[in-house]
Scaffold this motif. Structure first.
Motif, mmCIF file in Angstrom:
data_model
loop_
_atom_site.group_PDB
_atom_site.id
_atom_site.type_symbol
_atom_site.label_atom_id
_atom_site.label_comp_id
_atom_site.label_asym_id
_atom_site.label_seq_id
_atom_site.Cartn_x
_atom_site.Cartn_y
_atom_site.Cartn_z
ATOM 1 N N VAL A 147 46.377 -51.432 0.808
ATOM 2 C CA VAL A 147 46.947 -51.621 1.786
ATOM 3 C C VAL A 147 47.264 -50.322 2.613
ATOM 4 N N SER A 148 48.120 -49.481 1.700
ATOM 5 C CA SER A 148 48.437 -48.108 2.269
ATOM 6 C C SER A 148 47.206 -47.364 2.620
ATOM 7 N N THR A 149 46.243 -47.293 1.840
ATOM 8 C CA THR A 149 44.831 -46.572 2.298
ATOM 9 C C THR A 149 44.229 -47.004 3.362
ATOM 10 N N LEU A 150 44.499 -48.240 3.642
ATOM 11 C CA LEU A 150 43.893 -48.955 4.733
ATOM 12 C C LEU A 150 44.523 -48.433 6.184
ATOM 13 N N ASN A 151 45.890 -48.303 5.945
ATOM 14 C CA ASN A 151 46.906 -47.715 7.123
ATOM 15 C C ASN A 151 46.718 -46.400 7.289
ATOM 16 N N THR A 152 46.157 -45.530 6.435
ATOM 17 C CA THR A 152 46.386 -44.107 6.551
ATOM 18 C C THR A 152 44.955 -43.506 6.468
ATOM 19 N N ASN A 153 43.890 -44.025 6.171
ATOM 20 C CA ASN A 153 42.607 -43.469 6.075
ATOM 21 C C ASN A 153 41.535 -44.440 6.861
ATOM 22 N N PRO A 154 41.362 -43.814 8.147
ATOM 23 C CA PRO A 154 40.249 -44.657 9.154
ATOM 24 C C PRO A 154 38.977 -44.807 8.467
ATOM 25 N N ASN A 155 38.648 -43.784 7.683
ATOM 26 C CA ASN A 155 37.327 -43.874 7.090
ATOM 27 C C ASN A 155 36.964 -45.007 6.031
ATOM 28 N N PHE A 156 38.151 -45.052 5.138
ATOM 29 C CA PHE A 156 38.284 -46.089 4.463
ATOM 30 C C PHE A 156 38.128 -47.432 5.044
ATOM 31 N N THR A 157 38.848 -47.617 5.888
ATOM 32 C CA THR A 157 39.064 -48.938 6.969
ATOM 33 C C THR A 157 37.699 -49.226 7.555
ATOM 34 N N MET A 158 36.861 -48.257 8.086
ATOM 35 C CA MET A 158 35.610 -48.686 8.584
ATOM 36 C C MET A 158 34.635 -49.010 7.520
ATOM 37 N N GLU A 159 34.991 -48.243 6.026
ATOM 38 C CA GLU A 159 33.964 -48.503 5.243
ATOM 39 C C GLU A 159 34.154 -49.720 4.596
ATOM 40 N N VAL A 160 35.420 -50.406 4.730
ATOM 41 C CA VAL A 160 35.649 -51.611 4.262
ATOM 42 C C VAL A 160 34.955 -52.784 5.247
ATOM 43 N N LEU A 161 35.338 -52.162 6.459
ATOM 44 C CA LEU A 161 34.718 -53.140 7.662
ATOM 45 C C LEU A 161 33.286 -53.567 7.650
ATOM 46 N N ARG A 162 32.604 -52.290 7.361
ATOM 47 C CA ARG A 162 31.169 -52.437 7.569
ATOM 48 C C ARG A 162 30.748 -53.241 6.335
ATOM 49 N N HIS A 163 31.369 -53.061 5.055
ATOM 50 C CA HIS A 163 31.095 -54.052 4.126
ATOM 51 C C HIS A 163 31.327 -55.545 4.356
ATOM 52 N N MET A 164 32.331 -55.760 5.215
ATOM 53 C CA MET A 164 32.783 -56.989 5.264
ATOM 54 C C MET A 164 31.533 -57.492 6.207
ATOM 55 N N ALA A 165 31.317 -56.747 7.148
ATOM 56 C CA ALA A 165 30.202 -57.297 8.057
ATOM 57 C C ALA A 165 29.122 -57.486 7.492
ATOM 58 N N ILE A 211 32.188 -61.867 20.830
ATOM 59 C CA ILE A 211 30.644 -61.948 19.948
ATOM 60 C C ILE A 211 30.021 -60.863 19.895
ATOM 61 N N GLY A 212 29.156 -60.845 18.816
ATOM 62 C CA GLY A 212 28.285 -59.534 18.555
ATOM 63 C C GLY A 212 29.136 -58.441 18.003
ATOM 64 N N GLN A 213 30.180 -58.758 17.711
ATOM 65 C CA GLN A 213 30.777 -57.537 17.028
ATOM 66 C C GLN A 213 30.255 -57.289 15.689
ATOM 67 N N ARG A 214 29.772 -58.089 14.991
ATOM 68 C CA ARG A 214 29.298 -57.741 13.533
ATOM 69 C C ARG A 214 28.182 -56.997 13.661
ATOM 70 N N SER A 215 27.308 -57.187 14.544
ATOM 71 C CA SER A 215 26.022 -56.238 14.687
ATOM 72 C C SER A 215 26.399 -54.938 15.202
ATOM 73 N N VAL A 216 27.314 -54.837 15.938
ATOM 74 C CA VAL A 216 27.915 -53.392 16.571
ATOM 75 C C VAL A 216 28.533 -52.701 15.389
ATOM 76 N N ILE A 217 29.301 -53.263 14.593
ATOM 77 C CA ILE A 217 30.193 -52.562 13.496
ATOM 78 C C ILE A 217 29.196 -52.331 12.384
ATOM 79 N N ALA A 218 28.452 -52.925 12.143
ATOM 80 C CA ALA A 218 27.450 -52.972 11.033
ATOM 81 C C ALA A 218 26.181 -52.003 11.397
ATOM 82 N N GLU A 219 26.280 -51.610 12.724
ATOM 83 C CA GLU A 219 25.150 -51.093 13.281
ATOM 84 C C GLU A 219 23.420 -51.562 12.985
ATOM 85 N N GLU A 220 23.344 -52.734 12.938
ATOM 86 C CA GLU A 220 22.246 -53.381 12.714
ATOM 87 C C GLU A 220 21.899 -54.498 13.903
#
Lengths: 233, 233
Positions: free
Chosen positions: A119-137, B87-96
């Motif tokens: 949680v603290s890394t999510l709040n302070t490191n945007p790169n990490f947050t984006m990476e997690v977001l991409r994985h979730m996507a 809608i469309g967020q997933r694709s934009v975020i994952a760049e897919e």
DNA sequence: ATTCTAATATGATATAAGTCATATTATAAG
DNA sequence: CTTATAATATGACTTATATCATATTAGAAT
């Protein structure tokens, strides 16, 4: 807990395959300090549906199924988590009870990482947050595909697809046998069918020269045949 | 494009229900400036599976289905997007490429927001990123539930669950009729069944006093009965 | 109104897949 | 090695659901 050379997350190869690779050196150091390694025997659970997770688990070795019990008492495997994958992330991020159970399909080694660090890394490191977001996507896209397969494909097509999935995600040995050996029951839970139906279809595939086995080990003989079957009719 | 009072995202009520609420005043101003509103007629598509999305769409009015064509040519609805959803967020975020098509189930009003704004806000506003992440985590949980329902519930149970879902997510009028009116075919695509099967089961539910209809409008008569049916046997 | 087309309805039938029963074979435990 | 237990296999049967066919009804177009 353990103190071998492997206990330094900074050097852990597994990390390269998950969102932890977006962490800074200092963040990884913190993770190293607070994480605990543990072994999980085949059949044991890492966490249960409905539990509040105190952190996430990084798979160092072995494979875990993420499954959910349906109202009729059957277990549906939603996803398999292999080496390098982080499990429990979703519940920690959404601050919800876990919607899935995690059970070891073979002997595993996992690292537990307390949620405070995540949680603290999510709040302070945007790169990490984006990476997690991409994985979730990516996970979400895969889940969409599973929904379509479940509703539109026959059990036979799904069994064929499951073997192709096992080959692509877990690999095979030099003799063409799948590295991940699952029981018929485990496969049935992935496919969403009765164990007997699964056994019958695997027998049929063996007779048709699509699959082979050596004891418990299963291997793909005719990949194109399986793919044709999994796609159309 | 339009310039009414509604064109200022800062005042748009719809925004309260999606991740855009985590944007700052200045960011919203930028969105307001670059967004375009458009109307989509019932049956028209907002985007297609396989397309590269140039941005996301915020639903101001009407309902869109997010669906995927299966190999056997059938359309499976994966999710319904109501007012307030992006809608469309997933694709934009994952760049897919988009993995789903979006089609209007009734006349819609949507705002198009260019992906550059979304991406730059993701990179500069951690609150926004976390909010998007939380939304995605929630979507993923819902997708897991759909997978389990698809594989473990009978068509009858899924039809019952679909009506409960429509009531909970889209509401009903003062006479107990669902605000979202779908054709039998649309419902069949949500449930993942043949149109005839869907029609048959709805007829049965009407005879059993679980559902009612007034022309095209459908209403739930016995919610508990439907719920019992959807859960167990 | 009248015609045309799409949506809803229902019957008949085929088939995929679940369930229950019972072998047979492996694997673990003593 | 022997016994017990779990995993795999296969048969017989039932049931849910898809498919194909054909009405019937509603809505749109002229």
């Amino acid at each position: 807990m353990e103190n071998g050379i492997e206990s330094q997350c900074e050097q852990c190869i597994v990390r390269q395959f998950n969102s932890l690779r977006a962490m800074s050196k200092e963040e990884l150091k913190k993770v190293s300090q607070s994480k605990t390694s543990k072994t999980v025997k085949k059949g044991e659970t890492i966490f249960e549906e409905g539990e509040t997770l105190k952190g996430v688990f990084c798979v160092r070795n072995g494979v875990s199924k993420l499954s959910k019990l349906s109202a009729n008492g059957k277990d549906q495997t939603v996803k398999l988590a292999a080496k390098g994958m982080v499990i429990g992330q979703r519940s920690v991020i959404a601050e919800e009870l876990s919607n899935l159970s995690a059970t070891a399909l073979n002997d595993m080694e996992v690292c537990f990482i307390p949620k405070e660090i995540i949680v603290s890394t999510l709040n302070t490191n945007p790169n990490f947050t984006m990476e997690v977001l991409r994985h979730m996507a990516h996970d979400l896209k895969e889940a969409d595909d599973v929904i379509v397969n479940m509703s539109q494909k026959t059990v036979k097509q799904r069994v064929a697809a499951a073997f192709l999935y096992l080959k692509n995600n877990f690999g095979e040995d030099e003799n063409g046998f799948l590295l991940l050996t699952l029981s018929r029951d485990d496969i049935a839970n992935v496919v969403g069918t009765a164990t007997e139906s699964c056994i019958r279809i695997i027998s049929e595939f063996k007779k048709k020269g699509l699959l082979k086995n050596y004891g418990k080990k299963m291997g793909i003989v005719n990949e194109k045949g399986l793919r044709d079957l999994a796609e159309g009719y």
